[in-house]
Design a protein around this motif. Sequence first.
Motif, PDB file in Angstrom:
ATOM      1  N   SER A  18       0.839  -1.205   0.000  1.00  0.00           N
ATOM      2  CA  SER A  18       0.000   0.000   0.000  1.00  0.00           C
ATOM      3  C   SER A  18       0.871   1.251   0.000  1.00  0.00           C
ATOM      4  CB  SER A  18      -0.919   0.007   1.228  1.00  0.00           C
ATOM      5  OG  SER A  18      -1.798  -1.088   1.224  1.00  0.00           O
ATOM      6  N   PHE A  19       1.914   1.239   0.830  1.00  0.00           N
ATOM      7  CA  PHE A  19       2.824   2.386   0.911  1.00  0.00           C
ATOM      8  C   PHE A  19       3.516   2.630  -0.437  1.00  0.00           C
ATOM      9  CE2 PHE A  19       7.202   3.879   1.549  1.00  0.00           C
ATOM     10  CZ  PHE A  19       6.943   5.121   2.114  1.00  0.00           C
ATOM     11  N   LEU A  20       4.007   1.565  -1.068  1.00  0.00           N
ATOM     12  CA  LEU A  20       4.712   1.706  -2.341  1.00  0.00           C
ATOM     13  C   LEU A  20       3.780   2.248  -3.430  1.00  0.00           C
ATOM     14  CD1 LEU A  20       6.869  -1.557  -2.424  1.00  0.00           C
ATOM     15  CD2 LEU A  20       7.674   0.791  -2.071  1.00  0.00           C
ATOM     16  N   ILE A  21       2.556   1.720  -3.477  1.00  0.00           N
ATOM     17  CA  ILE A  21       1.608   2.163  -4.509  1.00  0.00           C
ATOM     18  C   ILE A  21       1.203   3.614  -4.274  1.00  0.00           C
ATOM     19  CG2 ILE A  21      -0.705   1.830  -5.443  1.00  0.00           C
ATOM     20  CD1 ILE A  21      -0.335  -1.165  -4.989  1.00  0.00           C
ATOM     21  N   TRP A  22       0.919   3.980  -3.002  1.00  0.00           N
ATOM     22  CA  TRP A  22       0.545   5.358  -2.708  1.00  0.00           C
ATOM     23  C   TRP A  22       1.693   6.318  -3.016  1.00  0.00           C
ATOM     24  CZ3 TRP A  22      -3.866   7.815  -1.854  1.00  0.00           C
ATOM     25  CH2 TRP A  22      -4.989   7.063  -1.510  1.00  0.00           C
ATOM     26  N   GLN A  23       2.926   5.902  -2.694  1.00  0.00           N
ATOM     27  CA  GLN A  23       4.069   6.741  -3.012  1.00  0.00           C
ATOM     28  C   GLN A  23       4.230   6.923  -4.519  1.00  0.00           C
ATOM     29  OE1 GLN A  23       4.828   8.507  -0.183  1.00  0.00           O
ATOM     30  NE2 GLN A  23       6.978   8.257  -0.791  1.00  0.00           N
ATOM     31  N   GLN A  24       3.994   5.853  -5.257  1.00  0.00           N
ATOM     32  CA  GLN A  24       4.087   5.942  -6.717  1.00  0.00           C
ATOM     33  C   GLN A  24       3.028   6.897  -7.269  1.00  0.00           C
ATOM     34  OE1 GLN A  24       2.908   2.562  -9.134  1.00  0.00           O
ATOM     35  NE2 GLN A  24       4.753   2.790 -10.367  1.00  0.00           N
ATOM     36  N   LEU A  25       1.811   6.813  -6.732  1.00  0.00           N
ATOM     37  CA  LEU A  25       0.754   7.706  -7.188  1.00  0.00           C
ATOM     38  C   LEU A  25       1.044   9.152  -6.787  1.00  0.00           C
ATOM     39  CD1 LEU A  25      -2.434   5.591  -6.355  1.00  0.00           C
ATOM     40  CD2 LEU A  25      -1.405   5.956  -8.588  1.00  0.00           C
ATOM     41  N   GLY A  94      -4.186  -1.601 -15.744  1.00  0.00           N
ATOM     42  CA  GLY A  94      -2.825  -1.099 -15.674  1.00  0.00           C
ATOM     43  C   GLY A  94      -2.605   0.063 -14.743  1.00  0.00           C
ATOM     44  N   LYS A  95      -3.669   0.535 -14.052  1.00  0.00           N
ATOM     45  CA  LYS A  95      -3.524   1.643 -13.117  1.00  0.00           C
ATOM     46  C   LYS A  95      -3.674   1.121 -11.688  1.00  0.00           C
ATOM     47  CE  LYS A  95      -5.044   5.318 -16.219  1.00  0.00           C
ATOM     48  NZ  LYS A  95      -5.921   6.482 -16.399  1.00  0.00           N
ATOM     49  N   ASN A  96      -2.969   1.781 -10.752  1.00  0.00           N
ATOM     50  CA  ASN A  96      -2.897   1.271  -9.388  1.00  0.00           C
ATOM     51  C   ASN A  96      -3.853   1.937  -8.413  1.00  0.00           C
ATOM     52  OD1 ASN A  96      -0.869  -0.714  -9.695  1.00  0.00           O
ATOM     53  ND2 ASN A  96       0.711   0.881  -9.718  1.00  0.00           N
ATOM     54  N   SER A  97      -4.676   2.868  -8.881  1.00  0.00           N
ATOM     55  CA  SER A  97      -5.515   3.610  -7.949  1.00  0.00           C
ATOM     56  C   SER A  97      -6.525   2.726  -7.231  1.00  0.00           C
ATOM     57  CB  SER A  97      -6.252   4.733  -8.682  1.00  0.00           C
ATOM     58  OG  SER A  97      -5.378   5.794  -8.984  1.00  0.00           O
ATOM     59  N   LEU A  98      -7.138   1.789  -7.945  1.00  0.00           N
ATOM     60  CA  LEU A  98      -8.154   0.950  -7.309  1.00  0.00           C
ATOM     61  C   LEU A  98      -7.553   0.065  -6.215  1.00  0.00           C
ATOM     62  CD1 LEU A  98     -10.419  -0.019 -10.351  1.00  0.00           C
ATOM     63  CD2 LEU A  98     -10.812   1.707  -8.597  1.00  0.00           C
ATOM     64  N   PRO A  99      -6.439  -0.658  -6.462  1.00  0.00           N
ATOM     65  CA  PRO A  99      -5.817  -1.396  -5.354  1.00  0.00           C
ATOM     66  C   PRO A  99      -5.357  -0.476  -4.232  1.00  0.00           C
ATOM     67  CG  PRO A  99      -5.008  -2.223  -7.450  1.00  0.00           C
ATOM     68  CD  PRO A  99      -5.783  -0.976  -7.743  1.00  0.00           C
ATOM     69  N   ALA A 100      -4.893   0.726  -4.558  1.00  0.00           N
ATOM     70  CA  ALA A 100      -4.422   1.651  -3.524  1.00  0.00           C
ATOM     71  C   ALA A 100      -5.527   1.988  -2.538  1.00  0.00           C
ATOM     72  CB  ALA A 100      -3.889   2.931  -4.167  1.00  0.00           C
ATOM     73  N   ILE A 101      -6.760   2.013  -3.008  1.00  0.00           N
ATOM     74  CA  ILE A 101      -7.889   2.337  -2.139  1.00  0.00           C
ATOM     75  C   ILE A 101      -8.182   1.205  -1.167  1.00  0.00           C
ATOM     76  CG2 ILE A 101     -10.378   2.770  -2.109  1.00  0.00           C
ATOM     77  CD1 ILE A 101     -10.013   4.191  -4.800  1.00  0.00           C
ATOM     78  N   LEU A 102      -8.083  -0.040  -1.636  1.00  0.00           N
ATOM     79  CA  LEU A 102      -8.568  -1.171  -0.844  1.00  0.00           C
ATOM     80  C   LEU A 102      -7.503  -1.915  -0.066  1.00  0.00           C
ATOM     81  CD1 LEU A 102     -11.389  -2.220  -0.376  1.00  0.00           C
ATOM     82  CD2 LEU A 102     -10.977  -3.996  -2.053  1.00  0.00           C
ATOM     83  N   LEU A 103      -6.257  -1.914  -0.523  1.00  0.00           N
ATOM     84  CA  LEU A 103      -5.221  -2.687   0.173  1.00  0.00           C
ATOM     85  C   LEU A 103      -5.040  -2.284   1.637  1.00  0.00           C
ATOM     86  CD1 LEU A 103      -2.425  -3.130  -2.540  1.00  0.00           C
ATOM     87  CD2 LEU A 103      -4.084  -4.812  -1.739  1.00  0.00           C
TER      88      LEU A 103
END
Length: 277
Positions: A18-25, A94-103
């Motif tokens: 979650s941290f890695l995906i949020w940082q990427q976004l 291919g976008k990470n926003s949806l997993p970023a919300i739920l993880l």
Amino acid sequence: MSLILLHLATTLSYALLSFLIWQQLRTGERLSRRLVWLTPWLNTLTLLPICLHFVLTYHYSLGTDGLHLGLGNFTSLIIATNCLIYVAHNFYDGKNSLPAILLPFGALASLLPLLDGTSAVVPNSDLPMFKAHLILSIVAYGLLSVSLIHALLMSYLEKNLHRHKISPLIDNLPPLLKLENLLFTIALLGFAVLTAALLSGFFVSFAIQSTIIPLSHKTIFSIASWSLFASLLIGRKFLGWRGRIARKILVIGFILLLLAYLGSRFVSEIILRNPQY
């Protein structure tokens, strides 16, 4: 001890990804260049905590004396299913926003089975038809809860777009039209599985209680929820229902579905201290 380590591994892997995906976004291309070796693997790595999560729920659900399905474990299993659906869609989108919300919710949900304590065995869980009914019910709740999250997400996105508030999370979400198409696709799948769950429930009720449709609040709420979802999908197909009206109907239908199961579980387990299916 091994179970505690499994909980820690699940929660920490959820939190780290979650941290890695949020940082990427949040930082965009700057983080992508810094972690260029990791970026192609983020989608695949998100499957790790989800698989560990399912292992946990499997451990808590299947005991030597039968099937255990407490409120905490049931909720945890639904959220794990939601995470899996979002990540599976992410492979396509291919976008990470949806997993970023739920993880992040997955990290918390993996701890919920600990709240159940010694949950009672689900009566008649040795019957194959009853096990099939439970599996269908869990899948239906998972799919329809994803549709609820989608409805809330679309409302949030629509409100912020009208106010011209754009964030990295919103900027990386699919367009509203794609989100709406995904919403109704998931709702249709959830409705189909819910229909199968209700039909199997009628057969189980006849086998156990010699009545096809038992008169209980669970039956009434389930049928009412099914009727609302059916109306929503018919209205979408023939009347072009969409937008806020469609989302409100979906939310009401899901609330009725929650009252059908989680409401009864909460009353029986938390208030009455009398766990039962």
